[in-house]
Scaffold this motif. Structure first.
Motif, PDB file in Angstrom:
ATOM      1  N   PHE A 194       0.846  -1.192   0.000  1.00 45.32           N
ATOM      2  CA  PHE A 194       0.000   0.000   0.000  1.00 45.32           C
ATOM      3  C   PHE A 194       0.884   1.246   0.000  1.00 45.32           C
ATOM      4  O   PHE A 194       1.702   1.439   0.901  1.00 45.32           O
ATOM      5  N   ILE A 195       0.712   2.079  -1.011  1.00 47.88           N
ATOM      6  CA  ILE A 195       1.574   3.245  -1.228  1.00 47.88           C
ATOM      7  C   ILE A 195       0.735   4.521  -1.179  1.00 47.88           C
ATOM      8  O   ILE A 195      -0.426   4.548  -1.611  1.00 47.88           O
ATOM      9  N   GLU A 196       1.312   5.598  -0.671  1.00 45.33           N
ATOM     10  CA  GLU A 196       0.644   6.892  -0.610  1.00 45.33           C
ATOM     11  C   GLU A 196       0.520   7.476  -2.022  1.00 45.33           C
ATOM     12  O   GLU A 196       1.486   7.979  -2.583  1.00 45.33           O
ATOM     13  N   ILE A 215      -0.084  -3.202   8.629  1.00 46.84           N
ATOM     14  CA  ILE A 215       1.280  -3.145   8.109  1.00 46.84           C
ATOM     15  C   ILE A 215       2.253  -3.133   9.285  1.00 46.84           C
ATOM     16  O   ILE A 215       2.149  -2.254  10.155  1.00 46.84           O
ATOM     17  N   PRO A 216       3.188  -4.066   9.352  1.00 45.92           N
ATOM     18  CA  PRO A 216       4.121  -4.087  10.489  1.00 45.92           C
ATOM     19  C   PRO A 216       4.814  -2.756  10.749  1.00 45.92           C
ATOM     20  O   PRO A 216       5.031  -2.390  11.907  1.00 45.92           O
ATOM     21  N   LEU A 217       5.173  -2.009   9.710  1.00 49.05           N
ATOM     22  CA  LEU A 217       5.834  -0.714   9.913  1.00 49.05           C
ATOM     23  C   LEU A 217       4.846   0.405  10.229  1.00 49.05           C
ATOM     24  O   LEU A 217       5.250   1.547  10.449  1.00 49.05           O
ATOM     25  N   LYS A 218       3.557   0.080  10.230  1.00 51.70           N
ATOM     26  CA  LYS A 218       2.489   1.006  10.641  1.00 51.70           C
ATOM     27  C   LYS A 218       2.391   2.268   9.783  1.00 51.70           C
ATOM     28  O   LYS A 218       1.974   3.325  10.246  1.00 51.70           O
ATOM     29  N   LEU A 244      11.149  -7.823  -6.360  1.00 51.59           N
ATOM     30  CA  LEU A 244      11.510  -7.163  -5.108  1.00 51.59           C
ATOM     31  C   LEU A 244      10.237  -6.684  -4.415  1.00 51.59           C
ATOM     32  O   LEU A 244       9.540  -5.818  -4.929  1.00 51.59           O
ATOM     33  N   GLU A 245       9.920  -7.267  -3.257  1.00 47.84           N
ATOM     34  CA  GLU A 245       8.718  -6.867  -2.540  1.00 47.84           C
ATOM     35  C   GLU A 245       9.020  -5.639  -1.671  1.00 47.84           C
ATOM     36  O   GLU A 245      10.014  -5.599  -0.974  1.00 47.84           O
ATOM     37  N   LEU A 246       8.128  -4.650  -1.744  1.00 45.29           N
ATOM     38  CA  LEU A 246       8.297  -3.426  -0.982  1.00 45.29           C
ATOM     39  C   LEU A 246       6.947  -3.102  -0.353  1.00 45.29           C
ATOM     40  O   LEU A 246       6.151  -2.349  -0.894  1.00 45.29           O
ATOM     41  N   ASP A 247       6.707  -3.704   0.808  1.00 42.32           N
ATOM     42  CA  ASP A 247       5.374  -3.644   1.388  1.00 42.32           C
ATOM     43  C   ASP A 247       5.360  -3.392   2.893  1.00 42.32           C
ATOM     44  O   ASP A 247       4.324  -3.573   3.542  1.00 42.32           O
TER      45      ASP A 247
END
Length: 252
Positions: A194-196, A215-218, A244-247
């Motif tokens: 999920f991206i802004e 999302i773990p990084l909140k 490359l996963e960026l999530d």
């Protein structure tokens, strides 16, 4: 591959993630061909990239239309004299449940909803990759193709069409990396979570809060973080055939 003076095509380059990638690559010295269907957004993106000192040109093109893609790639190669990279970023959403039952009435995901997403998000990637790879081989330009997939490729409720397309993009990335390596062409992908973006910014605050909580990084990712990852894939000459996963640690 060093980005300085390399010619890179970015589809969906006029807005959102595409524009963030364009500005990031422009700042690193790449020469850019930005592809979109919105001329106004393209003009704004071109101006922003030129302000970073990059050579940039705009191309109107529907990536789902074979004749338009063939013409666009030919024009880019002729205008710049070479093609060294492609970012397959253009995509659309037409979300909906496969079936929805309300008051005994069944509504279905339409064929038009299915086909429109497949046409742009999967067929468009195929067409652009095929034509750019052929032009690279023809002109003896080694290069890199970066496909934008999604963590939704694992399956996400309400996204039969989008998940299928992004899974196809991920699988094709592996196939093309193996097929094109002999020509000095690497193929890799990025799977954002999920991206802004403008789309998420329009969501209700409570929906955003619920999404972010998982999302773990909140927090959601930033477009610049996706752009940074795309630049990494271009510059790391041993990265190919992988996504490359960026999530932020999220898995769906």
């Amino acid at each position: 591959m060093q980005l300085q003076d390399k010619v890179i095509i970015i589809t969906g380059g006029g807005q959102g993630l595409g524009r963030a990638m364009a500005e990031h690559l422009a700042a690193r010295g790449a020469r850019l061909a930005l592809v979109d269907l919105n001329q106004e957004r393209l003009d704004e993106a071109v101006a922003a990239c030129m302000a970073a000192g990059s050579e940039v040109r705009a191309y109107l093109c529907n990536v789902a239309q074979e004749d338009q893609v063939v013409d666009m790639v030919t024009r880019v190669a002729d205008d710049f004299g070479a093609i060294h990279g492609l970012v397959n970023n253009a995509g659309i959403l037409r979300d909906g449940l496969l079936l929805k039952v309300r008051d005994g009435e069944i509504s279905k995901l339409s064929l038009a909803q299915w086909q429109s997403v497949i046409d742009v998000n999967l067929t468009g990637v195929f067409l652009c990759t095929r034509e750019v790879a052929a032009k690279m081989v023809e002109r003896k330009n080694e290069g890199v193709i970066v496909n934008i997939s999604s963590i939704s490729r694992a399956g996400n409720i309400g996204q039969t069409n989008y998940s299928a397309a992004k899974a196809g993009v991920a699988a094709a990335t592996v196939v093309w990396a193996r097929e094109l390596a002999r020509y000095g062409i690497r193929v890799a992908g990025v799977a954002p979570g999920f991206i802004e973006t403008e789309m998420t910014a329009s969501m209700k605050p409570e929906a955003l809060e619920k999404m972010t909580a998982g999302i773990p990084l909140k927090r959601m990712g930033r477009p610049q973080e996706i752009a940074h990852s795309v630049a990494y894939l271009f510059e790391n000459d041993y990265y190919t055939g992988r996504i490359l996963e960026l999530d932020g640690g999220l898995r769906v």
